[in-house]
Design a protein around this motif. Structure first.
Motif, PDB file in Angstrom:
ATOM      1  N   VAL A  94       0.840  -1.202   0.000  1.00  0.00           N
ATOM      2  CA  VAL A  94       0.000   0.000   0.000  1.00  0.00           C
ATOM      3  C   VAL A  94       0.874   1.251   0.000  1.00  0.00           C
ATOM      4  CG1 VAL A  94      -1.667   1.340   1.339  1.00  0.00           C
ATOM      5  CG2 VAL A  94      -1.947  -1.138   1.108  1.00  0.00           C
ATOM      6  N   GLU A  95       1.899   1.253   0.852  1.00  0.00           N
ATOM      7  CA  GLU A  95       2.767   2.422   0.967  1.00  0.00           C
ATOM      8  C   GLU A  95       3.515   2.693  -0.338  1.00  0.00           C
ATOM      9  OE1 GLU A  95       6.445   4.060   3.766  1.00  0.00           O
ATOM     10  OE2 GLU A  95       5.514   2.133   4.167  1.00  0.00           O
ATOM     11  N   GLU A  96       4.009   1.630  -0.977  1.00  0.00           N
ATOM     12  CA  GLU A  96       4.772   1.796  -2.208  1.00  0.00           C
ATOM     13  C   GLU A  96       3.880   2.157  -3.394  1.00  0.00           C
ATOM     14  OE1 GLU A  96       6.945  -1.766  -2.825  1.00  0.00           O
ATOM     15  OE2 GLU A  96       8.418  -1.359  -1.252  1.00  0.00           O
ATOM     16  N   SER A  97       2.707   1.541  -3.465  1.00  0.00           N
ATOM     17  CA  SER A  97       1.872   1.696  -4.656  1.00  0.00           C
ATOM     18  C   SER A  97       0.968   2.915  -4.607  1.00  0.00           C
ATOM     19  CB  SER A  97       1.012   0.439  -4.860  1.00  0.00           C
ATOM     20  OG  SER A  97       1.817  -0.714  -4.960  1.00  0.00           O
ATOM     21  N   LEU A  98       0.566   3.346  -3.414  1.00  0.00           N
ATOM     22  CA  LEU A  98      -0.409   4.431  -3.314  1.00  0.00           C
ATOM     23  C   LEU A  98       0.184   5.738  -2.813  1.00  0.00           C
ATOM     24  CD1 LEU A  98      -3.566   2.546  -2.010  1.00  0.00           C
ATOM     25  CD2 LEU A  98      -2.892   3.068  -4.353  1.00  0.00           C
ATOM     26  N   SER A  99       1.510   5.833  -2.762  1.00  0.00           N
ATOM     27  CA  SER A  99       2.139   7.123  -2.509  1.00  0.00           C
ATOM     28  C   SER A  99       2.114   7.927  -3.802  1.00  0.00           C
ATOM     29  CB  SER A  99       3.579   6.934  -2.028  1.00  0.00           C
ATOM     30  OG  SER A  99       4.352   6.332  -3.054  1.00  0.00           O
ATOM     31  N   VAL A 100       2.459   9.197  -3.711  1.00  0.00           N
ATOM     32  CA  VAL A 100       2.453  10.029  -4.915  1.00  0.00           C
ATOM     33  C   VAL A 100       3.421   9.480  -5.951  1.00  0.00           C
ATOM     34  CG1 VAL A 100       2.914  12.328  -5.820  1.00  0.00           C
ATOM     35  CG2 VAL A 100       1.777  12.070  -3.617  1.00  0.00           C
ATOM     36  N   SER A 101       4.634   9.135  -5.499  1.00  0.00           N
ATOM     37  CA  SER A 101       5.623   8.597  -6.434  1.00  0.00           C
ATOM     38  C   SER A 101       5.190   7.246  -6.980  1.00  0.00           C
ATOM     39  CB  SER A 101       6.980   8.460  -5.722  1.00  0.00           C
ATOM     40  OG  SER A 101       7.440   9.704  -5.270  1.00  0.00           O
ATOM     41  N   GLY A 102       4.611   6.403  -6.105  1.00  0.00           N
ATOM     42  CA  GLY A 102       4.185   5.075  -6.544  1.00  0.00           C
ATOM     43  C   GLY A 102       3.066   5.139  -7.571  1.00  0.00           C
ATOM     44  N   VAL A 103       2.105   6.015  -7.346  1.00  0.00           N
ATOM     45  CA  VAL A 103       1.001   6.164  -8.303  1.00  0.00           C
ATOM     46  C   VAL A 103       1.513   6.690  -9.636  1.00  0.00           C
ATOM     47  CG1 VAL A 103      -1.099   7.467  -8.795  1.00  0.00           C
ATOM     48  CG2 VAL A 103      -0.777   6.431  -6.542  1.00  0.00           C
ATOM     49  N   LEU A 104       2.423   7.680  -9.559  1.00  0.00           N
ATOM     50  CA  LEU A 104       2.986   8.235 -10.791  1.00  0.00           C
ATOM     51  C   LEU A 104       3.727   7.167 -11.582  1.00  0.00           C
ATOM     52  CD1 LEU A 104       3.548  10.742 -12.526  1.00  0.00           C
ATOM     53  CD2 LEU A 104       5.575  11.157 -11.107  1.00  0.00           C
TER      54      LEU A 104
END
Length: 614
Positions: free
Chosen positions: A229-239
């Motif tokens: 969740v932390e990796e995929s739904l952070s701003v950088s992860g979503v981008l």
């Protein structure tokens, strides 16, 4: 880490801890902890700790009076209708409850204050010590690890101080006192309890071990899910996910992890239910056996009903403290491992620190000199900077150019003392940087790096981060100099606009100009621009460069850049190759030589140096 006393769901919870966690043993082996050092943390609170121990002993001793009062109530006061005795006994029972409750409140208050003060001291000491660590430490250490030790581990110490330590003392006191009271009431039933309790304890620990293993797997799966969740739904992860089209695969991976967690959750709930069922059977079986023994002529020994009720009451309260006593070793190991993790950070050597006898920065315009400076990274096999000698007069500008990895940014880091040279020295106005305090140095040297970091707060507070006492007028002046004031005032909230997570609501050029304004607010003598305008378009760069030309008056400026527009106007240009200065001079002079610089720029008069110089 020390949640064994607070969280029964923990794999090392009080009811599930049957042996120390292997990770705790490894931690203690890698970084041993002495009891003397731990004791030193609590030395200022000796009197309060003594009061806590006294309250624990008093609470346990007073609480043991209730079964004896119950025996007299059942055997004498009620059968004989002795109202005065009945009132005395009932009053005494209520008094015991009131006194033990009040003592428990005082015990919790004192132990919590001690725990919070020790936590505050450790939290502050660790934070301050980490602030003094070199940049290399943070490059090789995961940010999550630092945060975990500073927040989770130190917060977990609250349970060590206020729960674990006090529960050990309380369990030992209660278990010993209860055992003595049981023998005083009936040695026959006490003997029966000695026979029944060991298998009951073994069965409980066996079920707890099974539950601990399942819960540990569940926690690992849950941690993995949180990581996704932390990796995929952070701003950088979503981008990253959107630009790579990784959304479907990320969803499938998350679904698999969630399904695995589903199975473990079911098993954990069943394991918990088995534990509760086992405890219920034991708590029902032992009193039943005691009633049976009391009812048989061969084992009753003329026991009264009051004695039986009082004994069963005592015996029912013995199981949990006895289990706690048996788990003392696990609790101590877990607590020591927790202290080990905290002390491990406190024991980190400080490689870049204030000098024992600091020298105040000399008055001057910021004349910079590198005298035979060499530097090798701790894990490097060759010097990143090799015998560099440069002299930059006060108020002049120096541009460093060279291929990627040539050592330009390392030289800039040495000038701002993010690293100390392994040979030679760096001076400003004749004072070695290592002779200044880091606080004084940060007021002399200002840095604007290629990677801009903005805090999740307002623009005003982002700028004021460089100078907390800055007035609004000073903030606006710095923003005007960086050509960003007009952009800010055009925003609905102006300088009170929230920047957002890592400044993602602003473009790269806007963030760079904010960073430049923040640095200019300190009014440094020496300004280091490490690709500071690399993210700006040509028009914006010209505006910012014009502003920098104005604010650079009277300042020494070191620029690392690849655009000719930035390099050619420098008073001095140094070409860096494999950590060495291979050429130096001004733009016209270096072109006339026809050497390395001329080859890089090219004879066509292009507007930018080759990207290889970035």
């Amino acid at each position: 880490m020390a949640d064994f006393a607070m969280n029964p769901e923990s794999p090392r919870g009080r009811d599930g801890a049957t042996r120390p966690d292997p990770k705790d043993r490894v931690q203690l082996e890698s970084h041993p902890v002495s009891l003397r050092r731990i004791g030193a943390l609590f030395a200022p609170y000796r009197a309060r700790l003594s009061a806590v121990v006294a309250l624990i002993v008093a609470t346990s001793a007073i609480g043991l009076a209730t079964p004896f009062l119950t025996r007299h109530l059942i055997d004498e006061a009620i059968p004989n209708q002795d109202v005065p005795l009945l009132l005395v006994l009932v009053g005494a029972m209520l008094g015991v409850t009131v006194v033990t409750s009040v003592l428990g409140v005082f015990q919790t208050w004192i132990s919590t204050v001690i725990g919070q003060r020790v936590m505050h001291r450790l939290r502050t000491d660790v934070f301050a010590h980490l602030q003094r660590q070199s940049l290399d430490f943070f490059k090789r250490t995961r940010g999550g690890e630092v945060q975990s030790r500073l927040t989770h581990d130190i917060s977990a110490m609250q349970s060590v101080v206020t729960t674990a330590a006090t529960s050990i003392a309380s369990n030992v006191t209660t278990a010993v006192g209860t055992a003595i009271a049981m023998v005083a009431l009936s040695w026959q039933l006490s003997l029966l309890s000695l026979i029944v309790l060991p298998p009951a304890i073994w069965l409980t620990r066996k079920v707890a071990t099974m539950r601990r293993e399942v819960t540990a797997k569940r926690q690992r799966a849950l941690a993995n899910l949180h990581g996704q969740v932390e990796e995929s739904l952070s701003v950088s992860g979503v981008l990253l996910g959107k630009t790579l089209g990784a959304g479907p695969s990320l969803t499938a991976k998350f679904s698999d992890s969630s399904e695995g967690l589903l199975d473990l959750e079911v098993r954990a709930q069943l394991a918990g239910r088995w534990r509760m069922a086992t405890m219920s059977i034991i708590f029902a079986a032992i009193p039943a056996l005691l009633y049976l023994a009391a009812g048989l002529p061969a084992t009753s020994g003329g026991m009264t009903i009051g004695t039986l009720v009082a004994f069963v009451s005592l015996q029912a309260g013995l199981f949990r403290p006895l289990m706690g006593v048996l788990n003392v070793g696990v609790q101590v190991t877990s607590s020591m491992a927790l202290f080990s993790r905290i002390f491990e950070y406190l024991d980190l050597p400080v490689t870049i620190d204030d000098p024992a006898e600091p020298v105040r920065p000399a008055d001057g315009g910021g004349a910079l000199a590198l005298e035979g400076v060499s530097f090798t990274y701790p894990d490097g096999d060759r010097p990143a900077v090799d015998a560099v000698t440069l002299a930059v007069p006060a108020g002049s500008s120096l541009a460093l150019v060279g291929e990627s990895g040539s050592g330009k940014s390392t030289i800039a880091a040495l000038i701002s003392r993010l690293h100390d040279p392994t040979a030679g020295r760096v001076t400003i106005d004749g004072v070695d940087l290592r002779d200044m305090t880091l606080q004084d140095l940060s007021g002399v040297v200002g840095v604007v790096s290629q990677e801009t970091y903005l805090l999740h707060t307002t623009i005003r507070e982002n700028l004021r981060y460089a100078k907390p006492e800055a007035t609004d007028a000073e903030i606006e002046a710095a923003a005007r100099a960086a050509q960003v004031h007009d952009l800010i005032v055009a925003l609905p909230d102006g300088y009170d606009t929230l920047v957002g997570a890592r400044g993602y609501r602003f473009s790269g050029g806007e963030k760079q100009r904010l960073a430049i304004a923040r640095t200019l607010l300190r009014d440094p003598r020496v300004l280091v621009l490490d690709e500071a305008t690399s993210a700006l378009d040509n028009e914006t760069e010209r505006a910012v460069q014009a502003a920098l030309d104005v604010v650079s008056a009277g300042r020494t400026t070191i620029s690392i850049a690849h655009r000719l527009s930035t390099v050619r106007d420098a008073d001095q240009i140094a070409v860096v190759d494999h950590g060495r200065i291979v050429e130096s001079g001004d733009h016209a002079e270096l072109l006339a030589r026809g050497g390395r610089y001329a080859a890089l720029v090219g004879s066509s008069g292009a507007v930018a140096i080759s990207p290889a110089l970035a």
